[in-house]
Design an enzyme around this catalytic site. Structure first.
Site, PDB file in Angstrom:
ATOM      1  N   HIS A  69      -2.874   4.013   9.772  1.00 52.92           N
ATOM      2  CA  HIS A  69      -1.552   4.484  10.199  1.00 52.92           C
ATOM      3  C   HIS A  69      -1.702   5.659  11.168  1.00 52.92           C
ATOM      4  O   HIS A  69      -1.283   6.778  10.861  1.00 52.92           O
ATOM      5  CB  HIS A  69      -0.722   4.899   8.985  1.00 52.92           C
TER       6      HIS A  69
ATOM      7  N   GLU B 196       3.493  -5.535   8.714  1.00 55.89           N
ATOM      8  CA  GLU B 196       2.191  -5.380   8.027  1.00 55.89           C
ATOM      9  C   GLU B 196       1.765  -6.679   7.327  1.00 55.89           C
ATOM     10  O   GLU B 196       0.576  -6.915   7.107  1.00 55.89           O
ATOM     11  CB  GLU B 196       2.267  -4.248   6.987  1.00 55.89           C
TER      12      GLU B 196
ATOM     13  N   HIS C 190       9.871  -3.630   4.498  1.00 58.94           N
ATOM     14  CA  HIS C 190      10.257  -2.215   4.558  1.00 58.94           C
ATOM     15  C   HIS C 190      10.450  -1.768   5.988  1.00 58.94           C
ATOM     16  O   HIS C 190       9.808  -2.261   6.901  1.00 58.94           O
ATOM     17  CB  HIS C 190       9.278  -1.295   3.810  1.00 58.94           C
TER      18      HIS C 190
ATOM     19  N   HIS D 239       0.809  -1.224   0.000  1.00 56.43           N
ATOM     20  CA  HIS D 239       0.000   0.000   0.000  1.00 56.43           C
ATOM     21  C   HIS D 239       0.844   1.276   0.000  1.00 56.43           C
ATOM     22  O   HIS D 239       0.331   2.342   0.356  1.00 56.43           O
ATOM     23  CB  HIS D 239      -0.976  -0.011   1.188  1.00 56.43           C
TER      24      HIS D 239
HETATM   25  C1  DHB Z   1       5.887   3.833   3.090  1.00 61.82           C
HETATM   26  C2  DHB Z   1       5.338   2.563   3.243  1.00 61.82           C
HETATM   27  C3  DHB Z   1       4.265   2.360   4.112  1.00 61.82           C
HETATM   28  O1  DHB Z   1       3.692   1.136   4.337  1.00 61.82           O
HETATM   29  C4  DHB Z   1       3.713   3.421   4.790  1.00 61.82           C
HETATM   30  O2  DHB Z   1       2.638   3.186   5.558  1.00 61.82           O
HETATM   31  C5  DHB Z   1       4.267   4.696   4.655  1.00 61.82           C
HETATM   32  C6  DHB Z   1       5.355   4.900   3.797  1.00 61.82           C
HETATM   33  C7  DHB Z   1       7.027   4.069   2.143  1.00 61.82           C
HETATM   34  O3  DHB Z   1       7.555   3.109   1.575  1.00 61.82           O
HETATM   35  O4  DHB Z   1       7.380   5.215   1.927  1.00 61.82           O
HETATM   36 FE    FE Z   2       2.117   1.160   5.839  1.00 61.22          FE
END
Ligand code: DHB
Ligand code: FE
Length: 280
Positions: free
Chosen positions: A59, A240, A193, A12
């Site tokens: 978030h 996540e 991430h 997402h």
């Molecule tokens: C990013 C990824 C995420 O899941 C999020 O909630 C906010 C930022 C990103 O990769 O920048």
């Molecule tokens: Fe996220």
């Protein structure tokens, strides 16, 4: 009776939404990301369900850190697109399915999963970006959508095992809904991430692909993975991915048909992963 026909899994990354909204989707950086979803858009047009249960995480947008439910189901008729600090994304509002949502709440809560019932919920990029990837820029989303929020932002997140069992309880709830509805369950967020601290920017391609393999072929075994492994191997925001186990648990126990699989780096700070699985 209603039934779960398919599940969809997607990252997402908010920058994907911004790229689409700001007309950058044909730029060299973004082109391969959107191209990976071209077959998915065609598939969804041919397999538009009557409703989607969209498992995602908020978030700290609608649930401030003052109150964070572990699992929450949106039972409203309509959900507005959240303002995450620079105005709401220019995407359609989300229309829910109060009748099915109330039935799922009733069935799943009586099956011992404590859901928070939410009658007002503004939806953030966690929900709208997967919709944009799957639908492009339509005037309206193709069907009613039930937001199903999971806490993965404030420690402790729910375990993979609990998420997988919850998916099964959602399947049971849908199977017992007394209307002939074709329902999809989507699992969103991930893949690897980390947005914070010394390891910011972490991507683990090998681990992500092993996760996709196991999600397809060994979801039960995958559900036993402790949350610390997600964090260690896939980064602090890689957790996540436990949400994908909810959608996978909602699928039949028979091996699914893999309709589409896609994986791409880079997209902002996140490895983009995507799967479409159909019940056979
Ligand atoms: C990013 C990824 C995420 O899941 C999020 O909630 C906010 C930022 C990103 O990769 O920048
Ligand atoms: Fe996220």
């Amino acid at each position: 009776m209603a039934r779960v026909s398919a599940s969809v899994y997607s990252s997402h990354t908010p920058a994907i939404g911004a790229a689409l909204d700001l007309g950058k989707s044909t730029q060299d950086y973004w082109k391969p990301v959107f191209a990976g979803f071209d077959p998915s858009k065609a598939w969804l047009q041919q397999h538009t369900p009557d409703a989607i249960v969209l498992v995602y995480n908020d978030h700290a947008t609608s649930f401030s850190l003052e109150m964070v439910p572990t699992f929450a189901i949106g039972t409203a008729e309509r959900f507005e697109v959240a303002d995450e600090g620079w105005g709401p994304r220019p995407v359609p509002p989300v229309f829910g399915h109060p009748e099915l949502a109330a039935h799922i709440a009733q069935s799943v809560i009586q099956d011992d999963f404590d859901l928070t019932v939410v009658n007002r919920l503004d939806v953030d990029h966690g929900l709208t970006v997967p919709l944009s990837l799957m639908c492009g820029q339509p005037q309206a989303w193709p069907c009613p959508i039930i937001p199903f929020a999971v806490n993965v932002v404030l420690y402790p997140p729910p375990s993979g095992k609990r998420c997988y069992s919850l998916g099964k309880a959602i399947r049971k709830a849908i199977d017992s809904f007394d209307k002939n509805l074709n329902v999809q369950v989507w699992g969103t967020g991930g893949m690897s991430h980390q947005l914070q601290g010394p390891r910011a920017g972490l991507i683990n391609t090998e681990w992500d692909n092993a996760f996709l393999d196991r999600l397809i072929a060994d979801p039960e075994g995958l559900s036993a993975m402790p949350h610390i492994e997600y964090v260690r191997e896939a980064g602090s925001e890689g957790i996540e991915l436990v949400m994908w186990l909810i959608a996978r648990g909602a699928m039949s126990d028979k091996a699914p048909k893999v309709v589409h699989r896609f994986y791409h780096v880079p997209a902002s700070n996140t490895a983009v992963g995507h799967l479409i699985l159909e019940n056979q």
